[in-house]
Design a protein around this motif. Sequence first.
Motif, PDB file in Angstrom:
ATOM      1  N   LYS A   1       0.847  -1.194   0.000  1.00 24.79           N
ATOM      2  CA  LYS A   1       0.000   0.000   0.000  1.00 24.79           C
ATOM      3  C   LYS A   1       0.883   1.245   0.000  1.00 24.79           C
ATOM      4  CE  LYS A   1      -3.700   2.432   2.397  1.00 24.79           C
ATOM      5  NZ  LYS A   1      -3.058   3.733   2.118  1.00 24.79           N
ATOM      6  N   VAL A   2       0.838   1.978  -1.094  1.00 23.45           N
ATOM      7  CA  VAL A   2       1.563   3.249  -1.163  1.00 23.45           C
ATOM      8  C   VAL A   2       0.561   4.355  -1.467  1.00 23.45           C
ATOM      9  CG1 VAL A   2       3.728   2.189  -1.873  1.00 23.45           C
ATOM     10  CG2 VAL A   2       2.134   2.965  -3.623  1.00 23.45           C
ATOM     11  N   ASP A   3       0.875   5.557  -1.007  1.00 22.36           N
ATOM     12  CA  ASP A   3      -0.042   6.686  -1.186  1.00 22.36           C
ATOM     13  C   ASP A   3       0.231   7.470  -2.457  1.00 22.36           C
ATOM     14  OD1 ASP A   3      -1.587   6.606   1.403  1.00 22.36           O
ATOM     15  OD2 ASP A   3       0.461   6.715   2.179  1.00 22.36           O
ATOM     16  N   LEU A   4       1.444   7.346  -2.988  1.00 23.20           N
ATOM     17  CA  LEU A   4       1.791   8.085  -4.206  1.00 23.20           C
ATOM     18  C   LEU A   4       3.049   7.476  -4.810  1.00 23.20           C
ATOM     19  CD1 LEU A   4       1.621  11.833  -4.947  1.00 23.20           C
ATOM     20  CD2 LEU A   4       3.878  10.760  -5.113  1.00 23.20           C
TER      21      LEU A   4
ATOM     22  N   ILE B   1       0.283   1.616 -14.532  1.00 25.17           N
ATOM     23  CA  ILE B   1      -0.297   1.827 -13.201  1.00 25.17           C
ATOM     24  C   ILE B   1      -1.767   2.237 -13.310  1.00 25.17           C
ATOM     25  CG2 ILE B   1      -0.266   3.381 -11.193  1.00 25.17           C
ATOM     26  CD1 ILE B   1       1.917   1.255 -11.071  1.00 25.17           C
ATOM     27  N   LYS B   2      -2.060   3.152 -14.226  1.00 24.45           N
ATOM     28  CA  LYS B   2      -3.413   3.701 -14.333  1.00 24.45           C
ATOM     29  C   LYS B   2      -4.392   2.760 -15.025  1.00 24.45           C
ATOM     30  CE  LYS B   2      -2.637   7.576 -12.234  1.00 24.45           C
ATOM     31  NZ  LYS B   2      -3.308   7.890 -10.959  1.00 24.45           N
ATOM     32  N   GLU B   3      -3.880   1.785 -15.756  1.00 28.79           N
ATOM     33  CA  GLU B   3      -4.769   0.842 -16.444  1.00 28.79           C
ATOM     34  C   GLU B   3      -5.037  -0.413 -15.629  1.00 28.79           C
ATOM     35  OE1 GLU B   3      -3.045   0.132 -20.271  1.00 28.79           O
ATOM     36  OE2 GLU B   3      -3.907   1.961 -21.142  1.00 28.79           O
ATOM     37  N   ASP B   4      -4.337  -0.583 -14.521  1.00 31.54           N
ATOM     38  CA  ASP B   4      -4.505  -1.766 -13.683  1.00 31.54           C
ATOM     39  C   ASP B   4      -5.476  -1.443 -12.547  1.00 31.54           C
ATOM     40  OD1 ASP B   4      -4.029  -3.753 -11.536  1.00 31.54           O
ATOM     41  OD2 ASP B   4      -2.425  -4.450 -12.853  1.00 31.54           O
ATOM     42  N   SER B   5      -6.500  -2.270 -12.381  1.00 34.46           N
ATOM     43  CA  SER B   5      -7.522  -2.007 -11.364  1.00 34.46           C
ATOM     44  C   SER B   5      -6.946  -1.985  -9.951  1.00 34.46           C
ATOM     45  CB  SER B   5      -8.634  -3.057 -11.451  1.00 34.46           C
ATOM     46  OG  SER B   5      -8.113  -4.363 -11.246  1.00 34.46           O
TER      47      SER B   5
ATOM     48  N   THR C   1      -4.047  -0.693  -9.083  1.00 36.68           N
ATOM     49  CA  THR C   1      -3.172   0.459  -8.826  1.00 36.68           C
ATOM     50  C   THR C   1      -3.674   1.778  -9.415  1.00 36.68           C
ATOM     51  OG1 THR C   1      -1.883  -0.120 -10.809  1.00 36.68           O
ATOM     52  CG2 THR C   1      -1.108  -0.990  -8.698  1.00 36.68           C
ATOM     53  N   ARG C   2      -4.777   1.763 -10.141  1.00 38.58           N
ATOM     54  CA  ARG C   2      -5.176   2.958 -10.887  1.00 38.58           C
ATOM     55  C   ARG C   2      -5.514   4.159 -10.007  1.00 38.58           C
ATOM     56  NH1 ARG C   2     -10.588   0.167 -13.305  1.00 38.58           N
ATOM     57  NH2 ARG C   2     -11.844   0.094 -11.396  1.00 38.58           N
ATOM     58  N   ASN C   3      -5.813   3.911  -8.722  1.00 43.06           N
ATOM     59  CA  ASN C   3      -6.134   5.022  -7.828  1.00 43.06           C
ATOM     60  C   ASN C   3      -4.924   5.549  -7.062  1.00 43.06           C
ATOM     61  OD1 ASN C   3      -8.921   5.172  -8.434  1.00 43.06           O
ATOM     62  ND2 ASN C   3      -9.319   3.414  -7.119  1.00 43.06           N
ATOM     63  N   ILE C   4      -3.734   5.105  -7.449  1.00 48.44           N
ATOM     64  CA  ILE C   4      -2.515   5.640  -6.842  1.00 48.44           C
ATOM     65  C   ILE C   4      -2.066   6.846  -7.670  1.00 48.44           C
ATOM     66  CG2 ILE C   4      -0.125   5.197  -6.167  1.00 48.44           C
ATOM     67  CD1 ILE C   4      -0.789   2.209  -6.115  1.00 48.44           C
ATOM     68  N   PRO C   5      -1.975   8.026  -7.075  1.00 48.28           N
ATOM     69  CA  PRO C   5      -1.512   9.188  -7.835  1.00 48.28           C
ATOM     70  C   PRO C   5      -0.049   9.052  -8.241  1.00 48.28           C
ATOM     71  CG  PRO C   5      -1.831   9.749  -5.515  1.00 48.28           C
ATOM     72  CD  PRO C   5      -2.358   8.363  -5.700  1.00 48.28           C
TER      73      PRO C   5
ATOM     74  N   ILE D   1      -2.160  14.001  -3.043  1.00 49.18           N
ATOM     75  CA  ILE D   1      -2.777  12.964  -2.212  1.00 49.18           C
ATOM     76  C   ILE D   1      -4.077  13.472  -1.598  1.00 49.18           C
ATOM     77  CG2 ILE D   1      -2.522  11.570  -0.127  1.00 49.18           C
ATOM     78  CD1 ILE D   1       0.473  11.387  -0.726  1.00 49.18           C
ATOM     79  N   LYS D   2      -4.063  14.714  -1.119  1.00 51.04           N
ATOM     80  CA  LYS D   2      -5.258  15.293  -0.496  1.00 51.04           C
ATOM     81  C   LYS D   2      -6.410  15.353  -1.486  1.00 51.04           C
ATOM     82  CE  LYS D   2      -6.961  17.271   3.229  1.00 51.04           C
ATOM     83  NZ  LYS D   2      -7.061  16.538   4.508  1.00 51.04           N
ATOM     84  N   ARG D   3      -6.078  15.669  -2.734  1.00 49.95           N
ATOM     85  CA  ARG D   3      -7.121  15.745  -3.757  1.00 49.95           C
ATOM     86  C   ARG D   3      -7.776  14.382  -3.959  1.00 49.95           C
ATOM     87  NH1 ARG D   3      -4.290  18.076  -7.350  1.00 49.95           N
ATOM     88  NH2 ARG D   3      -3.776  16.293  -8.635  1.00 49.95           N
TER      89      ARG D   3
END
Length: 231
Positions: free
Chosen positions: A47-50, A69-73, A75-79, A122-124
């Motif tokens: 689990k990483v935040d960014l 990263i963005k196409e994988d379900s 990891t896609r929510n990791i900025p 991250i806040k966004r």
Amino acid sequence: MGTYKILVIDDEKSFLNVVVRNLEAEGFKTIYTNNPNEGIIIAKDTKVDLILTDAHLEPIDGFTLCKIIKEDSQTRNIPVIIMSGKDIEEEDMLKGFERGADDYILKPFSFKILSVKIKVVIKRYENDIEKDNTINRIGISFDPDSRTVKTNKEIIKLTRKEFDLLNLLLTRPGKVIRNSYILQTVWGYDPALYNDTHTVEVHIYSLRKKLPSHIAQKIETVSGIGYKLNI
């Protein structure tokens, strides 16, 4: 809010060590690698935040890594923030945003500025509160709940930033929106710390390219001030 964990990826080991050391001095936890493929595995397993990645990596570059990263379900929510030298072409920056990058930072950079950028991005994500009602204006059907944009029932694929930028324009039709306000509202930046209008220019350019020409031309550049959506 706990301590944020940042995954740092850079194949230049000396610079990687400097980034990690300074991020930890700023209060972040870090996990790092000089191998982008290993970075993708870490992002899935930990689990990483960014993710903070260099643009120029081998065997895959930072843009490709971002796309994966963005196409994988998983990891896609990791900025993702991309680091790059000042010689980066605008076309490459656009490519990064197209592939889901949330922000850029150009080397050499201040670690205080990097820290602010990381926290803002991250806040966004943490505070991504969507609107309730669909906006139908200038030939666009804009649905904040599903984060979709349609023209004549055809879905227009926008990046996260492009969507938020269009949202700002649509909710303030006919009003000049200053660059500083856009940076503060869409990116969350404090104008006293960051006021680089090029960030806005790149996204407006990309947004106009994706919209039908008769709609794109309604986004007016107000020289030296900001932008206005004409209706």
